[in-house]
Design an enzyme around this catalytic site. Structure first.
Site, short mmCIF file in Angstrom:
data_model
loop_
_atom_site.label_atom_id
_atom_site.label_comp_id
_atom_site.label_asym_id
_atom_site.label_seq_id
_atom_site.Cartn_x
_atom_site.Cartn_y
_atom_site.Cartn_z
N ARG A 57 0.83 -1.21 0.00
CA ARG A 57 0.00 0.00 0.00
C ARG A 57 0.86 1.25 0.00
O ARG A 57 0.54 2.25 -0.64
CB ARG A 57 -0.92 -0.01 1.22
CG ARG A 57 -1.94 -1.13 1.18
CD ARG A 57 -3.01 -0.93 2.19
NE ARG A 57 -3.78 0.28 1.92
CZ ARG A 57 -4.51 0.92 2.81
NH1 ARG A 57 -4.55 0.50 4.05
NH2 ARG A 57 -5.18 1.99 2.48
N GLN A 89 -9.74 9.97 6.68
CA GLN A 89 -9.54 8.57 7.09
C GLN A 89 -8.50 7.93 6.18
O GLN A 89 -8.09 6.80 6.40
CB GLN A 89 -10.85 7.80 6.95
CG GLN A 89 -11.96 8.33 7.82
CD GLN A 89 -13.30 7.73 7.43
OE1 GLN A 89 -13.69 6.69 7.94
NE2 GLN A 89 -13.99 8.35 6.51
N HIS A 106 -6.65 8.34 10.95
CA HIS A 106 -6.28 6.92 10.89
C HIS A 106 -4.79 6.71 10.62
O HIS A 106 -4.39 5.64 10.18
CB HIS A 106 -7.11 6.20 9.81
CG HIS A 106 -8.55 6.01 10.22
ND1 HIS A 106 -9.51 5.57 9.36
CD2 HIS A 106 -9.17 6.20 11.41
CE1 HIS A 106 -10.68 5.50 10.00
NE2 HIS A 106 -10.50 5.89 11.24
N CYS A 133 13.16 0.01 16.80
CA CYS A 133 12.77 1.38 17.12
C CYS A 133 14.04 2.19 17.35
O CYS A 133 14.90 1.78 18.14
CB CYS A 133 11.91 1.38 18.38
SG CYS A 133 11.71 3.02 19.10
N THR A 173 -16.94 8.54 1.66
CA THR A 173 -16.81 7.66 2.82
C THR A 173 -18.13 6.93 3.04
O THR A 173 -19.20 7.49 2.87
CB THR A 173 -16.33 8.44 4.07
OG1 THR A 173 -16.30 7.55 5.20
CG2 THR A 173 -17.21 9.63 4.40
N ASN A 198 -20.81 11.64 -2.71
CA ASN A 198 -20.44 10.23 -2.83
C ASN A 198 -20.94 9.71 -4.19
O ASN A 198 -21.86 10.25 -4.77
CB ASN A 198 -21.08 9.42 -1.69
CG ASN A 198 -20.40 8.08 -1.46
OD1 ASN A 198 -20.38 7.23 -2.34
ND2 ASN A 198 -19.83 7.89 -0.29
N LEU A 199 -20.30 8.64 -4.62
CA LEU A 199 -20.71 7.98 -5.86
C LEU A 199 -22.13 7.44 -5.76
O LEU A 199 -22.84 7.32 -6.77
CB LEU A 199 -19.72 6.83 -6.10
CG LEU A 199 -19.64 6.16 -7.45
CD1 LEU A 199 -19.39 7.19 -8.55
CD2 LEU A 199 -18.51 5.13 -7.44
P1 NAD Z 1 -14.95 2.61 2.17
O1 NAD Z 1 -14.12 1.82 1.23
O2 NAD Z 1 -15.68 1.94 3.24
O3 NAD Z 1 -16.03 3.43 1.31
C1 NAD Z 1 -15.68 4.15 0.17
C2 NAD Z 1 -16.84 5.05 -0.20
O4 NAD Z 1 -16.43 5.82 -1.33
C3 NAD Z 1 -18.11 4.32 -0.63
O5 NAD Z 1 -19.22 4.93 0.03
C4 NAD Z 1 -18.19 4.53 -2.14
O6 NAD Z 1 -19.53 4.70 -2.60
C5 NAD Z 1 -17.45 5.83 -2.30
N1 NAD Z 1 -16.76 5.98 -3.60
C6 NAD Z 1 -16.12 5.03 -4.33
N2 NAD Z 1 -15.59 5.57 -5.43
C7 NAD Z 1 -15.90 6.90 -5.41
C8 NAD Z 1 -15.64 7.98 -6.28
N3 NAD Z 1 -14.94 7.83 -7.42
N4 NAD Z 1 -16.11 9.21 -5.95
C9 NAD Z 1 -16.85 9.39 -4.82
N5 NAD Z 1 -17.12 8.40 -3.95
C10 NAD Z 1 -16.66 7.16 -4.25
O7 NAD Z 1 -13.99 3.74 2.76
P2 NAD Z 1 -14.05 4.66 4.08
O8 NAD Z 1 -15.43 5.04 4.40
O9 NAD Z 1 -12.99 5.69 3.87
O10 NAD Z 1 -13.59 3.71 5.27
C11 NAD Z 1 -12.63 2.81 5.06
C12 NAD Z 1 -11.42 2.71 5.90
O11 NAD Z 1 -10.48 2.23 4.96
C13 NAD Z 1 -10.77 3.88 6.51
O12 NAD Z 1 -10.43 3.50 7.78
C14 NAD Z 1 -9.47 4.12 5.72
O13 NAD Z 1 -8.40 4.32 6.59
C15 NAD Z 1 -9.22 2.85 4.99
N6 NAD Z 1 -8.80 2.97 3.58
C16 NAD Z 1 -8.01 4.02 3.16
C17 NAD Z 1 -7.62 4.12 1.81
C18 NAD Z 1 -6.71 5.27 1.38
O14 NAD Z 1 -5.98 5.80 2.19
N7 NAD Z 1 -6.75 5.70 0.12
C19 NAD Z 1 -8.03 3.16 0.88
C20 NAD Z 1 -8.84 2.08 1.35
C21 NAD Z 1 -9.22 2.01 2.70
ZN ZN Z 2 10.43 2.26 20.95
#
Ligand code: NAD
Ligand code: ZN
Length: 238
Positions: A57, A89, A106, A133, A173, A198-199
């Site tokens: 990642r 997040q 996060h 560390c 989100t 959101n999408l």
């Molecule tokens: P999630 O994966 O649960 O939800 C993603 C949301 O984004 C969904 O509601 C979806 O409909 C929407 N979405 C997808 N594509 C989109 C677009 N092109 N435009 C607009 N909206 C779109 O993610 P979350 O709610 O952020 O929670 C997930 C957890 O996963 C968090 O804790 C985060 O730390 C972690 N995470 C982070 C990343 C990153 O840093 N890029 C990637 C994956 C997961």
């Molecule tokens: Zn330490």
């Protein structure tokens, strides 16, 4: 129009930068069980697997570039007459690459954390279970990421911002991960106008005053432009 804006961002914001969301089929997350790679128990059981997952990642995030939605939010932060607080997040660092500052509730992939003494330092591109560390020399290096079952960072500061913002927005989100999913109710209770971008509709859509549905790179720049030209409330797009 002015007043503090608080914007919560999630994985959907970075989807169009090529970083998969939780629920994307075939993505990194789909190949692993959350309990194995994103919990303290999973790390205790198999640190090698967890490091490999986050190393992948970290590399993906390093190669990714911000998209038009990240750029628009950076523009809003620079030009809005009041404070714009980005609470993310996401652990990918794309807000910063776009020139914005964000509260990382996060954690972040570029950070390493000592599980023994809480010391933090910049993560190397490849972390291993043998990493020491630099402060206490315990072989206890982990990614500086908040896992399921752990308490998100900066909650006190975030709560304060939610209590005195004029507008609260949630972008990309799913509303399934707490405490972030509860922010909309907190902001609404303090009198903020709430908007979801959101999408799709989400499980908590009903909690928002208004919605913009579509890909982030389309709806976020339009929303930002409407705010900066003062017409947010009049714009007809839903
Ligand atoms: P999630 O994966 O649960 O939800 C993603 C949301 O984004 C969904 O509601 C979806 O409909 C929407 N979405 C997808 N594509 C989109 C677009 N092109 N435009 C607009 N909206 C779109 O993610 P979350 O709610 O952020 O929670 C997930 C957890 O996963 C968090 O804790 C985060 O730390 C972690 N995470 C982070 C990343 C990153 O840093 N890029 C990637 C994956 C997961
Ligand atoms: Zn330490």
């Amino acid at each position: 129009m002015s007043g503090k804006i608080v914007i919560l961002t999630g994985a959907g914001l970075s989807a169009e930068s090529g970083l998969g969301t939780f629920r994307d089929e075939g993505g990194l997350w789909a190949q692993h069980r959350i309990e194995d790679v994103a919990t303290p128990k999973g790390f205790a059981r198999d640190p090698r697997l967890v490091h490999a997952f986050y190393n992948a990642r970290r590399q993906q995030a390093a190669e990714a570039t911000p998209n038009a939605a990240h750029d628009a939010l950076a523009r809003l932060q620079q030009r809005w007459p009041d404070e714009v607080i980005l609470v993310t997040q996401n652990v990918d660092g794309l807000h910063e690459k776009a020139g914005a500052t964000a509260i990382h509730m996060h954690g972040i992939l570029t950070g390493a954390l000592c599980a023994a003494c809480d010391h933090r330092w910049p993560a190397p591109s490849e972390m291993t279970p043998q990493d020491m560390c630099p402060h206490c020399h315990a072989p206890a290096a982990r990614p500086d990421i908040v896992w399921f079952g752990e308490i998100p960072y900066h909650m006190e500061a975030i709560d304060k911002h939610l209590q005195d913002c004029a507008i609260f927005a949630a972008i990309g989100t799913s509303g399934q991960v707490y405490p972030a999913a509860g922010f909309v109710a907190e902001a609404a209770q303090s009198g903020a106008e709430t908007v979801e971008l959101n999408l799709d509709r989400t499980e908590i859509s009903r909690a928002f005053d208004s919605h913009h549905i579509g890909p982030a790179t389309d709806i976020v720049p339009r929303w930002v432009d409407s705010l900066l030209t003062g017409g947010a409330r009049r714009l007809p797009f839903v």
